[in-house]
Design an enzyme around this catalytic site. Sequence first.
Site, PDB file in Angstrom:
ATOM      1  N   GLY A 172      35.740  46.279  24.339  1.00  0.00           N
ATOM      2  CA  GLY A 172      35.087  46.529  25.623  1.00  0.00           C
ATOM      3  C   GLY A 172      35.225  47.970  26.057  1.00  0.00           C
ATOM      4  N   ASP A 173      36.420  48.542  25.891  1.00  0.00           N
ATOM      5  CA  ASP A 173      36.631  49.944  26.239  1.00  0.00           C
ATOM      6  C   ASP A 173      35.771  50.858  25.383  1.00  0.00           C
ATOM      7  OD1 ASP A 173      38.931  50.026  28.259  1.00  0.00           O
ATOM      8  OD2 ASP A 173      39.783  48.768  26.698  1.00  0.00           O
ATOM      9  N   SER A 174      35.736  50.579  24.085  1.00  0.00           N
ATOM     10  CA  SER A 174      34.987  51.453  23.184  1.00  0.00           C
ATOM     11  C   SER A 174      33.488  51.377  23.447  1.00  0.00           C
ATOM     12  CB  SER A 174      35.289  51.092  21.727  1.00  0.00           C
ATOM     13  OG  SER A 174      36.657  51.289  21.454  1.00  0.00           O
TER      14      SER A 174
END
Length: 402
Positions: A172-174
Amino acid sequence: MGNAAHPLPLADIRVVELGSLIAGPFTGRILGDFGAEVIKVEPPDRPDPLRMWGERLEGHGLFWPIQARNKKCITLNLREPKGQDLFRQLLPHVDVVVENFRPGTLEKWNLGYEAMSAVNPGLILVRTSGFGQTGPYKDRAGFGSIGEAMGGIRYVTGHPDRPPVRTGISIGDSLAGLYAAIGCLVALHERSRSGRGQVVDTALYEAVFGVMESIIPEYGLLGHIRERSGNILPGVAPSNIYATADGSWIAIGANADTVFRRLCAAMGRPELAEDERFATHIARGEHQEELDDLIESWTKTRTCEELLEMLAQSGVPAGRIYNARDMFHDPHYRARDMILEVDHPVFGRFPMPGVVPKLSRTPGKVRHPGPPALGEHNRDIYEGLLGLSPSAVDTLKSEGII
């Protein structure tokens, strides 16, 4: 890779990266890979926790040299008015500010977009947060795991008889970092026409939701909720992983009619392509489990390498389920510079992932790994860029501003 004749494509862009951990710094990493001068800001008393993430060697985390590569690292206490004033001195020299704080944090420091753009009207502020800068959830804390949950990917990941699971990375962060980098480049392009900056607002849950294919019309028009399906996509066959004779797993994707025919020929079962249970895409989807069992009964009779060779010759997409060892020793990874070895002041030769995507004329480049020392480039930026005297920098350090 980037020379006097062909400088790196973002070599004329200067970025200040605020925030920590993955999403915002991932955006900075992408911009830095393609030549932007990225100045990463850390509080002098609160280093980025990512410095200690991943497996550690000699007390240093092995994720940091990758995520902070190509960046200059400075310290600055933005919680103090004097630190905020120093940050404002940077703004006329900057094209982009990247941050991933909770909404309202910059405004609390008197450094919201209106305040920044008053100093530099062309500034682009790239903001990544859990739920975006507006809406009823904007003030909630949000990590990538929550974005994955609310964005839909957790619900469909795993096996149908078990609870939802996560992927083995902070996807999700990436994803948010990627979308934010795209937004930044779009805003830079628009600025070349208007001369004006703007805010790029990326939410973690929206970055995940953005790759969730057709789940919304499936529900809105059909009332269908996509569920967990393990290693398959329901109705798409054959596309699965299969056990091999040597204890490995091979992924095979042969769901197109023509490719399925080639797979059947490679298996020595060309008649399967004419079998009414498997002759069409819809039929294969209806008999998916039966077909997968037939294929695995074949793959279990050969080693993974034998299968890869046979399927490559037959034009059938296939690949071993790779772990890090497989990637590290794979000749294709090496041939495409996807595993680079760069000099690190602590570790010596440090292997890390290469730059994606590949540009034919002005490709990106890893110029150096993430600096291990906190505030390593303070004098470079504060004296070299802002023109402060060495004694002034020493005073800022003694006061805890840097």
